[in-house]
Design an enzyme around this catalytic site. Structure first.
Site, PDB file in Angstrom:
ATOM      1  N   ASP A  28     -35.317   0.933 -36.791  1.00 42.99           N
ATOM      2  CA  ASP A  28     -34.999   2.145 -37.547  1.00 42.99           C
ATOM      3  C   ASP A  28     -34.118   3.060 -36.695  1.00 42.99           C
ATOM      4  OD1 ASP A  28     -36.525   1.261 -39.648  1.00 42.99           O
ATOM      5  OD2 ASP A  28     -38.254   2.529 -39.202  1.00 42.99           O
ATOM      6  N   ARG A  29     -33.343   3.872 -37.369  1.00 39.90           N
ATOM      7  CA  ARG A  29     -32.408   4.775 -36.681  1.00 39.90           C
ATOM      8  C   ARG A  29     -33.104   5.657 -35.647  1.00 39.90           C
ATOM      9  NH1 ARG A  29     -28.198   8.704 -39.949  1.00 39.90           N
ATOM     10  NH2 ARG A  29     -27.126   9.580 -38.160  1.00 39.90           N
TER      11      ARG A  29
END
Length: 331
Positions: A149-150
Site C-alpha cells: 500500500d502507498r
C-alpha cells in the site's frame, strides 16, 4: 510586413512493426507479450487485433494464449497510443533510487518509504517502478514482484529477469514466502488471539455522478461466495498504555488484509485513514513534533527462495526513523 506562419508537422501515421522475441520473453503468452510492448493500448483492442489475425507469429495466425519462443517474429499492426501515454513520454517520472537491501542479476530488494505508491494509476502519476526505470535507463527489465500500500513502508521486491519474476510470483501465489509486518494498533491486543481466519470482500464506496467510488475491503461471512479466504497470524511484540506493537505474518496476500483484519477485531492500526479510528488518529498527530504523521504499518521481514540459486533468502528492513521516533516518544 510579412507574416511568418509555422506549419505544424503532422505526427507520422502508425506503421506495421516486427518484434523479435528475446530470451527474457520466452514462454510468455502472446497477450501479455503485447501488453508489455503496446503500453497505452487498451486491452480490449489488443485482444481484438489478435482475434482479427492482424497479429502474427512468424507470419502465421496466433491466439491470445499462444506462447512466444526465442527468435519468433511477432507482427504488430498499426496502433495509436493514448494521449495519456504521450503525456507520460513528454513528462516522465523523475528518476529516483531507493535504499537497497539486496541486489544481484536476478532481483532488486528495496526499502520503500511511506507515502510513495508502488506504481502509477488511480490518480497517481508515477510510483516506485516508474522512478526506478527512469533512474536506470540501461536496465533491460524492472517489474514489480508484489505490491505494498502507498502508506506502508518496507521491503519491496523488483525482478530484473522475466524468469525471476515468474519464479518469485509463483512463490507468493503458492504461499511459499514468509511476510511479516510491524503494526501499532489501538488498545490491548488479546494474548490468546493469534490467528485471524476471516474471508474478505472487495467493494466500492458510492461515487459522484454515477462514477465508481473508492475501493474498500471488509470482513464477510464464510458462506459468502464472493469472499476470499484470508489468514493472518499475530504475535505481540510490545505493549504500552492504550496501544500494542504487533508482529503480523500474512499467509494470504489480500488487498488491505492486515488493515481490515486488525480493525475488525476492534484494534485498528495507528494512522490508518481508511479503516482506522479517526479520532484516535487525530490525537496521535498532536503529540508535538513527534506526532504520528503516517500509518504505522511496516513490511519488516521477508523470506523467499532465490530464483537463481534456490537458496532461502531472509531480508529485514528496520523501522524507519519517523516510526522509531514515535515509539521512543510514547515509551
Amino acid at each position: 510586413m510579412k507574416h511568418i506562419i509555422e506549419a505544424q508537422t503532422p505526427a507520422a501515421a502508425p506503421a506495421v512493426k516486427w518484434l523479435l522475441v528475446d530470451e527474457e520473453s520466452v514462454g510468455q503468452r502472446l497477450d501479455n507479450f503485447l501488453m508489455r510492448h503496446l503500453k497505452g493500448v487498451p486491452k480490449t483492442h489488443i485482444y481484438r487485433i489478435i482475434r482479427s489475425g492482424e497479429v502474427r507469429i512468424n507470419k502465421g495466425r496466433a491466439s491470445a494464449d499462444s506462447r512466444v519462443e526465442a527468435g519468433d517474429q511477432v507482427r504488430l499492426p498499426p496502433v495509436r497510443v493514448s494521449e495519456k501515454v504521450i503525456e507520460k513520454a513528454l513528462h516522465p517520472a523523475p528518476g529516483r533510487e531507493f535504499p537497497v537491501l539486496l541486489e544481484d542479476d536476478f532481483l532488486l530488494a528495496i526499502d520503500k518509504p511511506s507515502g510513495v505508491a508502488v506504481h502509477g494509476g488511480s490518480g497517481v502519476s508515477f510510483g516506485v517502478i516508474e522512478q526506478l526505470r527512469q533512474a536506470r535507463p540501461q536496465a533491460k527489465l524492472l517489474e514489480l514482484v508484489h505490491r505494498l500500500d502507498r502508506d506502508t513502508s518496507g521491503i519491496l521486491l523488483v525482478a530484473k529477469k522475466r524468469s525471476a519474476l515468474k519464479h518469485l510470483q509463483d512463490q507468493f501465489r503458492e504461499r511459499e514466502t514468509g511476510k511479516t509486518y510491524l503494526a501499532l494498533v489501538k488498545g490491548e491486543w488479546p494474548a490468546k488471539l493469534k490467528v485471524i481466519d476471516q474471508p474478505l470482500l472487495k467493494f466500492l464506496l458510492p461515487g459522484q455522478e454515477g462514477q465508481d467510488g473508492e475501493r474498500r475491503v471488509r470482513v464477510t461471512t464464510p458462506d459468502d461466495p464472493d469472499g476470499m479466504r484470508s489468514i493472518t497470524l499475530v504475535k505481540v511484540a510490545q505493549r504500552w498504555a492504550g496501544a500494542t506493537l504487533l508482529e503480523v505474518t500474512i499467509k494470504t496476500g489480500r488487498t488491505h488484509q492486515i488493515r481490515v483484519h486488525l480493525s475488525a477485531q476492534g484494534h485498528p492500526i495507528a494512522g490508518d485513514d481508511k479503516y482506522g479510528d479517526f479520532e484516535w488518529n487525530r490525537q496521535l498527530q498532536k503529540l508535538e513534533s513527534k506526532g504520528l504523521k503516517r500509518m504505522f504499518l511496516h513490511a519488516w521481514r521477508l523470506q523467499f527462495n532465490h530464483p537463481g540459486t534456490a537458496e532461502r533468502v531472509a531480508l529485514q528492513a528496520d523501522l524507519p526513523p519517523e516510526l522509531k521516533a514515535y515509539l521512543d516518544h510514547v515509551t
